[in-house]
Design an enzyme around this catalytic site. Structure first.
Site, mmCIF file in Angstrom:
data_model
loop_
_atom_site.group_PDB
_atom_site.id
_atom_site.type_symbol
_atom_site.label_atom_id
_atom_site.label_comp_id
_atom_site.label_asym_id
_atom_site.label_seq_id
_atom_site.Cartn_x
_atom_site.Cartn_y
_atom_site.Cartn_z
ATOM 1 N N PRO A 18 1.138 -1.470 0.544
ATOM 2 C CA PRO A 18 -0.306 0.366 -0.073
ATOM 3 C C PRO A 18 1.012 1.063 -0.261
ATOM 4 O O PRO A 18 1.882 1.406 0.725
ATOM 5 C CB PRO A 18 -0.335 -0.002 1.682
ATOM 6 C CG PRO A 18 0.206 -0.611 2.348
ATOM 7 C CD PRO A 18 0.634 -2.018 1.535
ATOM 8 N N MET A 19 0.740 1.630 -1.164
ATOM 9 C CA MET A 19 1.264 2.807 -0.956
ATOM 10 C C MET A 19 0.916 4.551 -1.272
ATOM 11 O O MET A 19 -0.442 4.563 -2.516
ATOM 12 C CB MET A 19 2.663 3.040 -2.488
ATOM 13 C CG MET A 19 4.037 2.260 -2.391
ATOM 14 S SD MET A 19 4.777 1.424 -3.335
ATOM 15 C CE MET A 19 3.715 1.024 -4.789
ATOM 16 N N CYS A 102 4.186 2.841 8.699
ATOM 17 C CA CYS A 102 4.684 4.733 8.198
ATOM 18 C C CYS A 102 5.394 5.634 8.367
ATOM 19 O O CYS A 102 4.614 5.332 9.546
ATOM 20 C CB CYS A 102 3.218 5.312 7.300
ATOM 21 S SG CYS A 102 3.471 6.896 6.455
ATOM 22 N N HIS A 171 8.555 -4.672 7.096
ATOM 23 C CA HIS A 171 9.126 -3.814 6.341
ATOM 24 C C HIS A 171 10.616 -4.249 7.079
ATOM 25 O O HIS A 171 10.603 -3.539 7.976
ATOM 26 C CB HIS A 171 8.767 -2.424 6.423
ATOM 27 C CG HIS A 171 9.763 -1.856 5.794
ATOM 28 N ND1 HIS A 171 9.754 -1.015 3.851
ATOM 29 C CD2 HIS A 171 10.869 -1.334 5.991
ATOM 30 C CE1 HIS A 171 10.576 -0.612 3.777
ATOM 31 N NE2 HIS A 171 11.347 -0.749 4.740
ATOM 32 N N GLY A 228 6.869 -2.771 -3.440
ATOM 33 C CA GLY A 228 6.299 -1.813 -3.443
ATOM 34 C C GLY A 228 6.843 -1.112 -4.473
ATOM 35 O O GLY A 228 6.745 -1.176 -5.695
#
Length: 345
Positions: A18-19, A102, A171, A228
């Site tokens: 999801p970016m 994020c 991540h 990503g």
């Protein structure tokens, strides 16, 4: 086969990350067509959903052709996260993902995204609030920890599994790293090898080639990988990885005709989804990446990002095909640092 609750994915699935400002329906469509197995929306503010903010609501748009697809939410308030989960339920995605990764300041300063990594008890409460408020499988995407001195991903994985998440994407950087340096997948492997962990573990960070994907698959033993930034302007990476993992051989780089075909698909779907002006404007960020590597492309690119109509853009794309017909592309080499403008947590 990899199972997330009732969702069946192939062995070693490839997930589209999801970016923010990238992973919209038109972009997801071209990635799906080129091999992505599971995709996520851009992250959506729980407070925005509750306020009925237009931009947040538009991010709930999903389409049958892109399934399985997950909607990702973020926030730092239990009540808001619970209520937004109920809202997500109404559009019937395949799963609901929580963003605890994020690193951008505007998200972290609100006690959301990677900001929650400083308070694991809060992370558990937020996750439990979401799990208890939805009938959807809940997954989480996060980072290793706030900084190198507070890497807590093992505790996070165990405690979030205990409150009901069905998969975890990690991540391999801390929040303090942002997108700098190298991701450290050794911590991801430790989570995967923990006998307490029974849910799928997906690795994320620095996967930019078929060779690296296979190397990391074999070295770290993850259930799948999430891609990503490397997919921006290059959705072919998914099928290239699948082919290399299966055969040990490289697919040839996409031709100019194949590249322009995908640009057109992306452009036309962007206009269909967002309207003429917004759809054309949204595409302007993508041309550089799609056409990267072509010599003397600047003049064409300048026209593509200034023309106001689809017909005029299509005409320039026709010129690009003629100008570069037969051009032999080199295997792709990218500078990941130059693509770090999206919140790919």
């Amino acid at each position: 086969m990899v199972q997330i609750a009732n969702i069946e994915l192939p062995d070693f699935p490839l997930l589209l990350a999801p970016m923010e400002d990238v992973s919209d329906p038109p972009f997801r469509a071209v990635c799906k067509a080129n091999g992505a197995d599971l995709m996520y929306t851009e992250f959506i503010s729980s407070e925005g959903l509750i306020r009925d903010a237009i931009k947040s609501r538009q991010k709930l748009d999903i389409f049958e052709a892109e399934r399985p697809v997950g909607i990702q939410i973020f926030g730092g308030d239990e009540e808001a996260m619970a209520l937004s989960a109920k809202i997500v339920d109404t559009v019937n995605p395949d799963l609901l993902d929580i963003n605890f990764g994020c690193p951008v300041k505007k998200v972290v300063s609100k006690g959301a995204g990677a900001g929650v990594l400083r308070d694991i008890d809060l992370m558990v409460r937020l996750t439990k609030a979401v799990v208890n408020s939805t009938s959807l499988p809940v997954t989480v995407k996060t980072r290793l920890g706030w900084d190198h001195d507070s890497i807590n991903i093992m505790e996070v994985a165990e405690r979030l599994q205990d409150v009901g998440i069905k998969a975890l994407s990690i991540h391999g950087r801390t929040r303090a790293q942002l997108y700098k340096g190298h991701s450290d997948w050794s911590y991801i492997a430790e989570v995967k090898n923990n006998p307490r962990i029974q849910i799928p573990i997906f690795g994320n960070g620095d996967i930019d080639s078929p060779e690296k994907a296979l190397e990391y698959k074999n070295r770290y033993g993850v259930d799948g990988i999430m891609i990503g930034r490397a997919a921006i302007g290059y959705p072919w990476i998914f099928n290239e990885i699948k082919h290399f993992v299966r055969t040990g051989e490289h697919l040839p780089p996409p031709s100019i005709q194949q590249r322009v075909e995908v640009i057109r698909q992306h452009l036309h779907q962007s206009v269909a989804w967002k309207g003429l002006k917004a759809g054309i404007n949204e595409m302007r960020r993508h041309y550089t990446n799609y056409l990267r590597g072509l010599p003397n492309i600047r003049d064409y690119r300048t026209r593509l990002v200034t023309l106001p109509s689809v017909a005029e853009i299509d005409a320039v794309l026709d010129e690009v095909i003629l100008a570069y017909d037969g051009y032999k592309f080199e295997p792709r080499k990218i500078n990941m640092d130059s693509m770090a403008y999206s919140c790919d947590s």
